[in-house]
Design an enzyme around this catalytic site. Structure first.
Site, PDB file in Angstrom:
ATOM      1  N   ASN A   8       0.881  -1.171   0.000  1.00 51.34           N
ATOM      2  CA  ASN A   8       0.000   0.000   0.000  1.00 51.34           C
ATOM      3  C   ASN A   8       0.917   1.220   0.000  1.00 51.34           C
ATOM      4  OD1 ASN A   8      -1.778   2.056   0.511  1.00 51.34           O
ATOM      5  ND2 ASN A   8      -2.721   1.081   2.292  1.00 51.34           N
ATOM      6  N   LYS A  15       3.390   0.788   3.046  1.00 52.12           N
ATOM      7  CA  LYS A  15       3.194  -0.279   4.026  1.00 52.12           C
ATOM      8  C   LYS A  15       3.199  -1.594   3.276  1.00 52.12           C
ATOM      9  CE  LYS A  15      -0.633   1.729   5.835  1.00 52.12           C
ATOM     10  NZ  LYS A  15      -1.831   1.914   6.602  1.00 52.12           N
ATOM     11  N   ARG A 107      -2.486  -1.892  -3.531  1.00 50.13           N
ATOM     12  CA  ARG A 107      -3.678  -1.080  -3.331  1.00 50.13           C
ATOM     13  C   ARG A 107      -3.564   0.172  -4.196  1.00 50.13           C
ATOM     14  NH1 ARG A 107      -5.259   3.054   1.368  1.00 50.13           N
ATOM     15  NH2 ARG A 107      -7.425   3.329   0.742  1.00 50.13           N
ATOM     16  N   HIS A 224     -17.728   2.277   7.540  1.00 56.24           N
ATOM     17  CA  HIS A 224     -16.265   2.198   7.697  1.00 56.24           C
ATOM     18  C   HIS A 224     -15.845   3.517   8.331  1.00 56.24           C
ATOM     19  CE1 HIS A 224     -12.052   1.188   6.286  1.00 56.24           C
ATOM     20  NE2 HIS A 224     -11.974   2.475   6.598  1.00 56.24           N
ATOM     21  N   LEU A 225     -15.594   3.492   9.633  1.00 53.48           N
ATOM     22  CA  LEU A 225     -15.278   4.728  10.355  1.00 53.48           C
ATOM     23  C   LEU A 225     -13.849   4.672  10.866  1.00 53.48           C
ATOM     24  CD1 LEU A 225     -18.597   4.978  12.458  1.00 53.48           C
ATOM     25  CD2 LEU A 225     -18.151   5.863  10.152  1.00 53.48           C
ATOM     26  N   ASN A 227      -9.896   7.018  10.198  1.00 51.58           N
ATOM     27  CA  ASN A 227      -9.498   8.413  10.032  1.00 51.58           C
ATOM     28  C   ASN A 227     -10.251   8.992   8.837  1.00 51.58           C
ATOM     29  OD1 ASN A 227      -8.120  10.666  10.706  1.00 51.58           O
ATOM     30  ND2 ASN A 227      -6.375  10.153   9.407  1.00 51.58           N
ATOM     31  N   ARG A 257     -11.186  15.698   7.389  1.00 51.10           N
ATOM     32  CA  ARG A 257     -11.951  16.133   6.207  1.00 51.10           C
ATOM     33  C   ARG A 257     -13.371  16.532   6.595  1.00 51.10           C
ATOM     34  NH1 ARG A 257     -10.841  10.720   3.029  1.00 51.10           N
ATOM     35  NH2 ARG A 257      -8.754  10.503   3.845  1.00 51.10           N
ATOM     36  N   VAL A 347     -12.504   3.737  14.434  1.00 57.08           N
ATOM     37  CA  VAL A 347     -13.586   4.256  15.277  1.00 57.08           C
ATOM     38  C   VAL A 347     -14.723   3.225  15.349  1.00 57.08           C
ATOM     39  CG1 VAL A 347     -15.265   6.119  15.572  1.00 57.08           C
ATOM     40  CG2 VAL A 347     -13.002   6.634  14.613  1.00 57.08           C
ATOM     41  N   GLU A 349     -14.763   0.014  15.035  1.00 58.31           N
ATOM     42  CA  GLU A 349     -14.481  -1.213  15.788  1.00 58.31           C
ATOM     43  C   GLU A 349     -14.294  -0.943  17.279  1.00 58.31           C
ATOM     44  OE1 GLU A 349     -11.167  -3.367  13.941  1.00 58.31           O
ATOM     45  OE2 GLU A 349     -12.002  -2.850  11.984  1.00 58.31           O
ATOM     46  N   GLU A 400      -8.280  -5.120   5.027  1.00 55.84           N
ATOM     47  CA  GLU A 400      -8.124  -4.771   3.613  1.00 55.84           C
ATOM     48  C   GLU A 400      -6.956  -5.510   2.980  1.00 55.84           C
ATOM     49  OE1 GLU A 400      -8.630  -0.653   5.125  1.00 55.84           O
ATOM     50  OE2 GLU A 400      -9.252  -0.230   3.078  1.00 55.84           O
TER      51      GLU A 400
HETATM   52  P1  AMP Z   1      -8.121   3.758  10.941  1.00 55.71           P
HETATM   53  O1  AMP Z   1      -8.073   4.849   9.908  1.00 55.71           O
HETATM   54  O2  AMP Z   1      -9.126   2.690  10.617  1.00 55.71           O
HETATM   55  O3  AMP Z   1      -6.777   3.216  11.318  1.00 55.71           O
HETATM   56  O4  AMP Z   1      -8.700   4.460  12.259  1.00 55.71           O
HETATM   57  C1  AMP Z   1      -7.892   5.343  12.991  1.00 55.71           C
HETATM   58  C2  AMP Z   1      -8.753   6.125  13.959  1.00 55.71           C
HETATM   59  O5  AMP Z   1      -9.512   5.241  14.815  1.00 55.71           O
HETATM   60  C3  AMP Z   1      -7.951   6.964  14.941  1.00 55.71           C
HETATM   61  O6  AMP Z   1      -7.607   8.199  14.392  1.00 55.71           O
HETATM   62  C4  AMP Z   1      -8.917   7.117  16.092  1.00 55.71           C
HETATM   63  O7  AMP Z   1      -9.683   8.285  15.857  1.00 55.71           O
HETATM   64  C5  AMP Z   1      -9.843   5.940  16.007  1.00 55.71           C
HETATM   65  N1  AMP Z   1      -9.732   5.044  17.165  1.00 55.71           N
HETATM   66  C6  AMP Z   1      -8.814   4.079  17.377  1.00 55.71           C
HETATM   67  N2  AMP Z   1      -9.046   3.484  18.585  1.00 55.71           N
HETATM   68  C7  AMP Z   1     -10.138   4.091  19.128  1.00 55.71           C
HETATM   69  C8  AMP Z   1     -10.868   3.929  20.351  1.00 55.71           C
HETATM   70  N3  AMP Z   1     -10.534   3.020  21.257  1.00 55.71           N
HETATM   71  N4  AMP Z   1     -11.930   4.753  20.567  1.00 55.71           N
HETATM   72  C9  AMP Z   1     -12.273   5.678  19.637  1.00 55.71           C
HETATM   73  N5  AMP Z   1     -11.626   5.867  18.475  1.00 55.71           N
HETATM   74  C10 AMP Z   1     -10.564   5.088  18.219  1.00 55.71           C
END
Ligand code: AMP
Length: 414
Positions: A8, A15, A107, A224-225, A227, A257, A347, A349, A400
């Protein structure tokens, strides 16, 4: 054992993961970052991290090691980055010269309207990915640098591009067409493409598998929550509506964003605040979202701010949830009901509060979250709805890299 190397690549970092597709486990993974000329004024030393997940024990069976090796050294370009990565595999394992991967999966963020499935990379495909940089100037050039370096490092292996947009090629015209001058839109390929497709596909299929129900029968909504954040309505395994648009800027409120915004705000800021196109681009992509509202871009810090009574964090959290509810309601209407709602990524998960807040007004539609299940943590897929909920709500860890490895193998195997 067949292993696929998944890459990626961005413009200044990449990565990688070496995945054993039989066991579906990562054997090793790593990150090469701060690629660039260290002798320039903005230059810094490159950093290469290599993690070995499994190593062969004395009897040949794999044991978990999770050992991480870090080195700092000049990494002027992606080609050097790949040489550093190969060296790390040889020094720390698993040796790629002894057991080479069967293919390399890449990717690629933007496949435009041209790529609707994983594609074997040829010189012509490279040209097309390059040409699509017009639509994804922040993403495709970095992917292409990674592809070129990887093809030079592994000239004998099949290389496969897996596109973030591909899963959304099933969007109907009504969902992907912007209501603007059609000729201009066609000339500049302006339409909604959607992103995070690899994750939405993986999660919707995993959810169906977990429930033991045929994908074709299910109406699903996947949040899908991470960053970056997006939500997709999936009918019978096909993406029919998604929140990201021509670029990953549209839709939900994200870490940095803005998501949806009245486009006239941009005209206003250009005229009244003399902001240039580049200023506006940086404003909406890098300094908006929960960062712009609260001063912090990480949802954990926002939640801590809410608990501490910080008014900016509280507003950011409420705006974030308000947008999630608006999309949940919209997609319920687009699908004409829903069987499964899944939450995934950082977020989705991890934040029980976000999941509860996203759906707490939807009891009337038969969507009921069980507070204790929602708060409980654990690996793998889990149900967070009540037994009497008409809609099953799940937490589904996304993967992914695994999805890219599996799709790569399908193409490589021919
Ligand atoms: P990702 O882009 O899927 O790696 O998600 C990263 C984002 O997940 C981080 O910037 C955090 O905002 C959020 N995140 C990670 N762990 C937690 C948690 N325990 N509670 C709330 N948000 C989290």
């Amino acid at each position: 054992m067949s292993a696929v190397l998944v890459v990626n690549s961005g413009s200044s970092s990449f990565k990688y993961q070496l995945i054993d597709v039989d066991s579906r486990m990562p054997l090793a993974s790593g990150l090469v970052e701060r690629i660039g000329d260290p002798s320039t004024s903005s230059g810094t030393m490159g950093v290469a991290k290599h993690k070995v997940h499994f190593a062969a024990s004395g009897d040949g069976s794999p044991t978990v090691t999770d050992a991480t090796y870090v080195q700092e050294l000049p990494i002027p370009d992606h080609a050097v980055g790949f040489a550093v990565m190969l060296d790390a595999f040889e020094t720390h394992g698993p040796s790629l010269s002894e057991a080479p991967p069967v293919a390399v999966g890449h990717r690629v963020v933007h496949g435009g309207a041209r790529f609707f499935e994983p594609t074997l990379i040829t010189p012509l495909v490279e040209i097309n990915i390059d040409e699509l940089s017009v639509l994804a100037p922040l993403h495709n050039p970095g992917a292409l640098q990674g592809i070129r370096a990887a093809r030079a490092a592994f000239p004998e292996l099949p290389h496969v591009a897996v596109f973030d947009t591909a899963f959304h090629q099933t969007l109907p015209p009504a969902a992907y067409t912007y209501a603007i001058d059609r000729e201009l839109a066609e000339q500049h390929r302006i339409r909604r493409y959607g992103f995070h497709g690899t994750s939405h596909k993986f999660v919707s299929e995993a959810a169906a598998g977990f429930l033991g129900r045929p994908l074709e029968e299910l109406k699903q909504i996947v949040f899908h929550l991470g960053n970056g954040a997006s939500v997709t309505a999936i009918d019978g395994g096909r993406s029919v509506e998604t929140s990201m648009g021509m670029t990953p800027l549209e839709g939900l409120v994200m870490g940095t964003r803005s998501g949806d915004i009245d486009p006239a705000v941009l005209f206003h800021l250009a005229r009244r605040a003399s902001l240039s196109i580049d200023d506006l681009d940086a404003l909406l992509n890098k300094r908006s979202g929960i960062l712009g509202l609260s001063g912090v871009g990480d949802m954990r810090d926002v939640e801590a701010g809410v608990d501490a009574g910080d008014p900016d964090a509280t507003l950011a959290f409420e705006v974030y949830l308000h947008r999630l509810r608006a999309y949940a309601g919209s997609y319920l209407a687009q699908l004409g009901g829903v069987d499964v709602i899944s939450f995934t990524a950082g977020v989705g998960e991890n934040s029980a509060r976000v999941r509860a807040g996203a759906l707490d007004t939807l009891g009337f539609a038969g969507i009921e979250i069980d507070a204790a299940r929602n708060e409980a943590r654990g690996p793998g897929i889990r149900v967070i709805s009540t037994d009497s909920s008409a809609v099953t709500v799940l937490v589904v860890p996304t993967n992914e890299e695994l999805e890219i490895a599996l799709q790569t193998l399908t193409v490589a195997a021919g």
